[in-house]
Design a protein around this motif. Structure first.
Motif, mmCIF file in Angstrom:
data_model
loop_
_atom_site.group_PDB
_atom_site.id
_atom_site.type_symbol
_atom_site.label_atom_id
_atom_site.label_comp_id
_atom_site.label_asym_id
_atom_site.label_seq_id
_atom_site.Cartn_x
_atom_site.Cartn_y
_atom_site.Cartn_z
ATOM 1 N N THR A 53 0.838 -1.190 0.000
ATOM 2 C CA THR A 53 0.000 0.000 0.000
ATOM 3 C C THR A 53 0.878 1.248 0.000
ATOM 4 N N TRP A 54 0.261 2.430 0.034
ATOM 5 C CA TRP A 54 1.033 3.666 -0.130
ATOM 6 C C TRP A 54 0.238 4.864 0.383
ATOM 7 N N GLU A 55 0.944 5.961 0.589
ATOM 8 C CA GLU A 55 0.319 7.243 0.930
ATOM 9 C C GLU A 55 0.914 8.335 0.040
ATOM 10 N N PRO A 56 0.082 9.280 -0.410
ATOM 11 C CA PRO A 56 -1.379 9.272 -0.321
ATOM 12 C C PRO A 56 -1.995 8.524 -1.498
ATOM 13 N N GLY A 57 -3.299 8.241 -1.399
ATOM 14 C CA GLY A 57 -4.052 7.777 -2.549
ATOM 15 C C GLY A 57 -4.414 6.318 -2.603
ATOM 16 N N SER A 58 -4.304 5.589 -1.487
ATOM 17 C CA SER A 58 -4.626 4.158 -1.537
ATOM 18 C C SER A 58 -6.066 3.847 -1.170
ATOM 19 N N THR A 59 -6.862 4.874 -0.869
ATOM 20 C CA THR A 59 -8.294 4.703 -0.619
ATOM 21 C C THR A 59 -9.066 5.649 -1.537
ATOM 22 N N GLU A 60 -10.363 5.508 -1.561
ATOM 23 C CA GLU A 60 -11.166 6.403 -2.409
ATOM 24 C C GLU A 60 -10.991 7.854 -1.966
ATOM 25 N N LEU A 61 -11.072 8.098 -0.658
ATOM 26 C CA LEU A 61 -10.840 9.452 -0.154
ATOM 27 C C LEU A 61 -9.422 9.900 -0.461
ATOM 28 N N GLY A 62 -8.475 8.988 -0.294
ATOM 29 C CA GLY A 62 -7.077 9.326 -0.560
ATOM 30 C C GLY A 62 -6.837 9.734 -1.995
ATOM 31 N N ARG A 63 -7.534 9.100 -2.923
ATOM 32 C CA ARG A 63 -7.365 9.467 -4.326
ATOM 33 C C ARG A 63 -7.903 10.871 -4.603
ATOM 34 N N LEU A 64 -8.956 11.247 -3.911
ATOM 35 C CA LEU A 64 -9.469 12.612 -4.049
ATOM 36 C C LEU A 64 -8.453 13.614 -3.498
ATOM 37 N N LEU A 66 -2.520 18.875 6.692
ATOM 38 C CA LEU A 66 -3.816 18.338 7.099
ATOM 39 C C LEU A 66 -4.414 17.432 6.030
ATOM 40 N N LEU A 67 -4.153 17.728 4.766
ATOM 41 C CA LEU A 67 -4.617 16.840 3.700
ATOM 42 C C LEU A 67 -3.933 15.473 3.791
ATOM 43 N N PHE A 68 -2.627 15.486 4.011
ATOM 44 C CA PHE A 68 -1.910 14.220 4.169
ATOM 45 C C PHE A 68 -2.399 13.455 5.395
ATOM 46 N N GLU A 69 -2.681 14.172 6.472
ATOM 47 C CA GLU A 69 -3.147 13.498 7.687
ATOM 48 C C GLU A 69 -4.548 12.924 7.492
ATOM 49 N N ALA A 70 -5.400 13.631 6.767
ATOM 50 C CA ALA A 70 -6.735 13.110 6.473
ATOM 51 C C ALA A 70 -6.632 11.826 5.653
ATOM 52 N N ASP A 71 -5.755 11.826 4.676
ATOM 53 C CA ASP A 71 -5.515 10.617 3.899
ATOM 54 C C ASP A 71 -5.063 9.481 4.818
ATOM 55 N N ARG A 72 -4.198 9.819 5.785
ATOM 56 C CA ARG A 72 -3.636 8.792 6.684
ATOM 57 C C ARG A 72 -4.708 8.171 7.576
ATOM 58 N N VAL A 73 -5.599 8.982 8.099
ATOM 59 C CA VAL A 73 -6.681 8.454 8.944
ATOM 60 C C VAL A 73 -7.445 7.362 8.201
ATOM 61 N N GLN A 74 -7.855 7.672 6.979
ATOM 62 C CA GLN A 74 -8.636 6.721 6.194
ATOM 63 C C GLN A 74 -7.805 5.505 5.806
ATOM 64 N N HIS A 75 -6.564 5.759 5.453
ATOM 65 C CA HIS A 75 -5.663 4.687 5.023
ATOM 66 C C HIS A 75 -5.438 3.667 6.135
ATOM 67 N N VAL A 76 -5.155 4.151 7.330
ATOM 68 C CA VAL A 76 -4.885 3.248 8.452
ATOM 69 C C VAL A 76 -6.127 2.437 8.799
ATOM 70 N N SER A 77 -7.277 3.107 8.872
ATOM 71 C CA SER A 77 -8.494 2.412 9.296
ATOM 72 C C SER A 77 -9.044 1.479 8.220
ATOM 73 N N GLU A 78 -8.864 1.855 6.947
ATOM 74 C CA GLU A 78 -9.473 1.086 5.861
ATOM 75 C C GLU A 78 -8.549 0.018 5.282
ATOM 76 N N VAL A 79 -7.242 0.250 5.335
ATOM 77 C CA VAL A 79 -6.301 -0.661 4.672
ATOM 78 C C VAL A 79 -5.311 -1.303 5.645
ATOM 79 N N VAL A 80 -4.561 -0.479 6.365
ATOM 80 C CA VAL A 80 -3.429 -0.999 7.141
ATOM 81 C C VAL A 80 -3.871 -1.889 8.300
ATOM 82 N N LEU A 81 -4.737 -1.373 9.162
ATOM 83 C CA LEU A 81 -5.150 -2.159 10.326
ATOM 84 C C LEU A 81 -5.878 -3.454 9.946
ATOM 85 N N PRO A 82 -6.803 -3.417 8.977
ATOM 86 C CA PRO A 82 -7.434 -4.682 8.580
ATOM 87 C C PRO A 82 -6.425 -5.716 8.069
#
Length: 213
Positions: free
Chosen positions: A42-53, A74-90
């Motif tokens: 996976t990667w940051e930013p852009g690995s989730t739907e929100l991240g791609r936006l 703050l944009l990078f951190e917003a991407d990170r919140v979604q990335h961790v919860s949607e991709v990394v932790l699962p």
């Protein structure tokens, strides 16, 4: 014979523009899968739907000078919140070995050392955005900024189009972070051939995985 599956581990790749992180991430994932590991790349930013936006905003050239350092962070951190919860932790919960191209250290290096934002403030945001998640191992690909920026296709976003001085500060920041946490970081010469870089990276990962068993 396939290697035994190790426990879940979180490995991040860091480095400046043109350091070869994306190429290395793919090579590592392929090698570890061949050895029987279950890998989530996976990667940051852009690995989730929100991240791609968010990535789309960061890559819009007209935002280059208008986007403030804090807004960028703050944009990078917003991407990170979604990335961790949607991709990394699962993936970690499922027992996968996670290979992530950029994580919290990039925010410290780029928005902290590069942009001049307060490092402790960034650390607090990183901690909130990641839920306190810290990599088991961080591979830092170190390359002189002038060499990295000369590589094709590495100046598409806001940070890639910055001055050489900015990228020198980012590199210094990454190296300072590595000196502060030698037990987590392994610094690899990013000017080496891809095969050599991959060999060093796989060796470091195998050593760390053996410690985690």
């Amino acid at each position: 014979m396939a290697a035994a599956q190790s426990r879940a581990a979180f490995i991040t790749l860091e480095g400046g523009e043109g350091s070869g992180k994306t190429t290395l991430a793919a090579a590592i994932a392929d090698s570890l899968r061949d050895q029987g590991q279950t890998v989530c790349a996976t990667w940051e930013p852009g690995s989730t739907e929100l991240g791609r936006l968010i990535q789309g905003i960061l890559e819009m050239k007209e935002h280059g000078s208008a986007l403030s350092a804090l807004a960028e962070l703050l944009l990078f951190e917003a991407d990170r919140v979604q990335h961790v919860s949607e991709v990394v932790l699962p993936a970690l919960d499922a027992g996968r070995l996670v290979i992530c191209d950029r994580f919290t250290d990039s925010s410290l290096a780029y928005q902290g050392y590069g942009r001049g934002l307060d490092l402790e403030f960034i650390r607090r945001l990183n901690d909130e955005a990641s839920g306190g998640l810290s990599p088991d191992l961080t591979l830092l690909l170190d390359i002189p900024p002038k060499a990295g920026l000369s590589r094709e296709g590495d100046q598409n976003d806001v940070t890639g189009r910055e001055s050489l001085d900015f990228h020198e500060r980012v590199r210094d920041g990454f190296l300072e972070l590595a000196r502060a946490e030698p037990e987590r970081f392994v610094v690899i010469d990013g000017t080496l051939a891809v095969e050599e870089v991959t060999e060093h990276a796989i060796a470091a990962i195998k050593e760390r995985l053996s410690l985690l068993r």
